[in-house]
Design a protein around this motif. Structure first.
Motif, PDB file in Angstrom:
ATOM      1  N   VAL A  64      78.332 -35.619 -19.039  1.00  0.00           N
ATOM      2  CA  VAL A  64      77.565 -36.807 -18.626  1.00  0.00           C
ATOM      3  C   VAL A  64      78.434 -37.720 -17.768  1.00  0.00           C
ATOM      4  N   LEU A  65      79.698 -37.895 -18.155  1.00  0.00           N
ATOM      5  CA  LEU A  65      80.597 -38.751 -17.386  1.00  0.00           C
ATOM      6  C   LEU A  65      80.811 -38.189 -15.977  1.00  0.00           C
ATOM      7  N   ALA A  66      81.009 -36.877 -15.877  1.00  0.00           N
ATOM      8  CA  ALA A  66      81.208 -36.262 -14.561  1.00  0.00           C
ATOM      9  C   ALA A  66      79.992 -36.475 -13.668  1.00  0.00           C
ATOM     10  N   ILE A  67      78.799 -36.354 -14.246  1.00  0.00           N
ATOM     11  CA  ILE A  67      77.570 -36.575 -13.475  1.00  0.00           C
ATOM     12  C   ILE A  67      77.464 -38.030 -13.038  1.00  0.00           C
ATOM     13  N   ALA A  68      77.792 -38.956 -13.963  1.00  0.00           N
ATOM     14  CA  ALA A  68      77.687 -40.386 -13.654  1.00  0.00           C
ATOM     15  C   ALA A  68      78.660 -40.810 -12.559  1.00  0.00           C
ATOM     16  N   TRP A  70      79.720 -38.797 -10.085  1.00  0.00           N
ATOM     17  CA  TRP A  70      79.670 -37.831  -8.991  1.00  0.00           C
ATOM     18  C   TRP A  70      79.699 -38.505  -7.616  1.00  0.00           C
ATOM     19  N   GLN A  71      79.166 -39.721  -7.513  1.00  0.00           N
ATOM     20  CA  GLN A  71      79.137 -40.426  -6.236  1.00  0.00           C
ATOM     21  C   GLN A  71      80.310 -41.380  -6.059  1.00  0.00           C
ATOM     22  N   SER A  72      81.209 -41.450  -7.028  1.00  0.00           N
ATOM     23  CA  SER A  72      82.332 -42.382  -6.936  1.00  0.00           C
ATOM     24  C   SER A  72      83.489 -41.745  -6.180  1.00  0.00           C
ATOM     25  N   PRO A  73      84.422 -42.553  -5.670  1.00  0.00           N
ATOM     26  CA  PRO A  73      85.593 -41.990  -4.979  1.00  0.00           C
ATOM     27  C   PRO A  73      86.466 -41.114  -5.884  1.00  0.00           C
ATOM     28  N   ALA A  74      86.346 -41.306  -7.186  1.00  0.00           N
ATOM     29  CA  ALA A  74      87.189 -40.561  -8.129  1.00  0.00           C
ATOM     30  C   ALA A  74      86.467 -39.359  -8.717  1.00  0.00           C
ATOM     31  N   LYS A  75      85.496 -38.807  -7.976  1.00  0.00           N
ATOM     32  CA  LYS A  75      84.686 -37.741  -8.568  1.00  0.00           C
ATOM     33  C   LYS A  75      85.507 -36.464  -8.832  1.00  0.00           C
ATOM     34  N   ILE A  76      86.475 -36.158  -7.988  1.00  0.00           N
ATOM     35  CA  ILE A  76      87.273 -34.946  -8.208  1.00  0.00           C
ATOM     36  C   ILE A  76      88.164 -35.092  -9.452  1.00  0.00           C
ATOM     37  N   TRP A  81      88.964 -33.914 -15.193  1.00  0.00           N
ATOM     38  CA  TRP A  81      89.066 -34.466 -16.553  1.00  0.00           C
ATOM     39  C   TRP A  81      87.950 -33.906 -17.428  1.00  0.00           C
ATOM     40  N   ALA A  82      86.716 -33.906 -16.913  1.00  0.00           N
ATOM     41  CA  ALA A  82      85.568 -33.467 -17.702  1.00  0.00           C
ATOM     42  C   ALA A  82      85.684 -31.996 -18.079  1.00  0.00           C
ATOM     43  N   VAL A  83      86.095 -31.147 -17.126  1.00  0.00           N
ATOM     44  CA  VAL A  83      86.236 -29.712 -17.410  1.00  0.00           C
ATOM     45  C   VAL A  83      87.316 -29.491 -18.469  1.00  0.00           C
ATOM     46  N   THR A  84      88.424 -30.225 -18.349  1.00  0.00           N
ATOM     47  CA  THR A  84      89.522 -30.078 -19.311  1.00  0.00           C
ATOM     48  C   THR A  84      89.090 -30.486 -20.712  1.00  0.00           C
ATOM     49  N   ALA A 120      93.975 -35.555 -33.079  1.00  0.00           N
ATOM     50  CA  ALA A 120      93.135 -36.749 -32.976  1.00  0.00           C
ATOM     51  C   ALA A 120      93.686 -37.701 -31.920  1.00  0.00           C
ATOM     52  N   PHE A 121      95.007 -37.838 -31.883  1.00  0.00           N
ATOM     53  CA  PHE A 121      95.637 -38.723 -30.895  1.00  0.00           C
ATOM     54  C   PHE A 121      95.457 -38.183 -29.479  1.00  0.00           C
ATOM     55  N   ILE A 122      95.605 -36.865 -29.307  1.00  0.00           N
ATOM     56  CA  ILE A 122      95.450 -36.270 -27.977  1.00  0.00           C
ATOM     57  C   ILE A 122      94.027 -36.479 -27.462  1.00  0.00           C
ATOM     58  N   LEU A 123      93.038 -36.241 -28.322  1.00  0.00           N
ATOM     59  CA  LEU A 123      91.645 -36.414 -27.901  1.00  0.00           C
ATOM     60  C   LEU A 123      91.331 -37.888 -27.640  1.00  0.00           C
ATOM     61  N   GLY A 124      91.841 -38.776 -28.498  1.00  0.00           N
ATOM     62  CA  GLY A 124      91.632 -40.203 -28.273  1.00  0.00           C
ATOM     63  C   GLY A 124      92.276 -40.679 -26.981  1.00  0.00           C
ATOM     64  N   THR A 125      93.461 -40.153 -26.671  1.00  0.00           N
ATOM     65  CA  THR A 125      94.139 -40.517 -25.424  1.00  0.00           C
ATOM     66  C   THR A 125      93.346 -40.055 -24.212  1.00  0.00           C
ATOM     67  N   ALA A 126      92.750 -38.863 -24.319  1.00  0.00           N
ATOM     68  CA  ALA A 126      91.929 -38.363 -23.218  1.00  0.00           C
ATOM     69  C   ALA A 126      90.779 -39.320 -22.911  1.00  0.00           C
ATOM     70  N   TRP A 127      90.157 -39.860 -23.955  1.00  0.00           N
ATOM     71  CA  TRP A 127      89.070 -40.817 -23.736  1.00  0.00           C
ATOM     72  C   TRP A 127      89.605 -42.198 -23.375  1.00  0.00           C
ATOM     73  N   GLY A 128      90.795 -42.538 -23.834  1.00  0.00           N
ATOM     74  CA  GLY A 128      91.390 -43.821 -23.459  1.00  0.00           C
ATOM     75  C   GLY A 128      91.722 -43.903 -21.982  1.00  0.00           C
ATOM     76  N   ILE A 129      91.942 -42.751 -21.351  1.00  0.00           N
ATOM     77  CA  ILE A 129      92.217 -42.707 -19.914  1.00  0.00           C
ATOM     78  C   ILE A 129      90.995 -43.106 -19.096  1.00  0.00           C
ATOM     79  N   VAL A 130      89.803 -42.812 -19.626  1.00  0.00           N
ATOM     80  CA  VAL A 130      88.561 -42.967 -18.850  1.00  0.00           C
ATOM     81  C   VAL A 130      88.363 -44.379 -18.305  1.00  0.00           C
ATOM     82  N   PRO A 131      88.356 -45.437 -19.145  1.00  0.00           N
ATOM     83  CA  PRO A 131      88.122 -46.768 -18.573  1.00  0.00           C
ATOM     84  C   PRO A 131      89.217 -47.209 -17.612  1.00  0.00           C
ATOM     85  N   VAL A 132      90.462 -46.796 -17.874  1.00  0.00           N
ATOM     86  CA  VAL A 132      91.568 -47.194 -16.996  1.00  0.00           C
ATOM     87  C   VAL A 132      91.462 -46.505 -15.639  1.00  0.00           C
ATOM     88  N   ALA A 133      91.144 -45.228 -15.637  1.00  0.00           N
ATOM     89  CA  ALA A 133      91.173 -44.436 -14.404  1.00  0.00           C
ATOM     90  C   ALA A 133      89.889 -44.541 -13.585  1.00  0.00           C
TER      91      ALA A 133
END
Length: 236
Positions: A64-68, A70-76, A81-84, A120-133
């Protein structure tokens, strides 16, 4: 010198108990290692019960995040991130499903709990990157999706690790930090108010985790006391 050695030993023991999920590290009920291992087995069983659904939710949320975005400059970067994350979540979900088909162990080691906290920390960090990036370059709709997804992951993580406070903290803390960095650097009053609500929301979630985990541990301890001779026989 002796005092320094004792302090280092106490600190090492505390850290070991903390990351093993021992509730005595949070002023919870103290137990010996045999009982603690049995409690960890019950905790791990519950986590595995939630993990398949939680991992599927992670994979769906990543898509869902990748789709949302898709039109942003950071889509790649967002797509990578989404595939990983989706691939890792699916792999872990399949592993957890296979583990559930094995007879539930009566004792789980500290090392196994350490691995759970690390994951748990690795998965939480992956989602913590989202708002920053991705938040700053996203459209208004994309920002709304990011906010909803991060809030949902906070709630889902607290539910999945409701009996293991250190795992709940390991998962939610990176997301809170990511949200704080994202909202704090914006400087807008509305974003600061959202940041305040996130802190309140997180405090309530973690409070609920601690209350639930202490009650769960005491319930397991009462069960062990009721079956104590049989439990000792299995341990020997």
């Amino acid at each position: 010198m002796l005092l320094g050695y004792r302090m280092r030993t106490q600190t090492t023991n505390y850290v070991a108990r903390l990351f093993a999920g021992d509730l005595s590290a949070f002023s919870g009920p103290a137990t010996d290692e045999a009982v603690a291992g049995h409690i960890r087995a019950e905790q791990m069983s519950l986590v595995l019960g939630y993990s398949v659904g939680i991992m599927l939710a992670n994979a769906c949320n990543a898509i869902v995040l990748a789709i949302a975005l898709w039109q942003s400059p950071a889509k790649i970067p967002a797509l990578i991130w989404a595939v990983t994350v989706a691939g890792g979540a699916i792999a872990f979900g399949l592993q957890s499903h296979a583990a559930r088909r094995i007879t539930k162990p009566q004792f789980v080691s500290r090392r196994a709990m350490h691995r759970l906290v690390r994951n748990a920390f690795i998965l939480g960090t992956a989602w913590g990157i989202v708002p920053v990036a991705f938040f700053a370059d996203a459209s208004t709709g994309g920002q709304l999706v990011i906010t909803c997804l991060c809030s949902g992951m906070l709630a889902g993580g607290a539910l999945a690790f409701a009996t293991i406070p250190i795992a709940a903290i390991a998962f939610t803390a990176p997301i809170f930090v990511g949200i704080a960095i994202c909202l704090g650097r914006n400087g807008d009053l509305a974003f600061l108010l959202i940041a305040f609500l996130v802190v309140v929301y997180g405090s309530v979630l973690l409070r609920g985790v601690f209350v639930n985990s202490f009650a769960f541990a005491r319930r397991v301890m009462r069960q062990i006391e009721a079956e104590y001779p049989l439990f000792l026989e299995r341990e020997s």
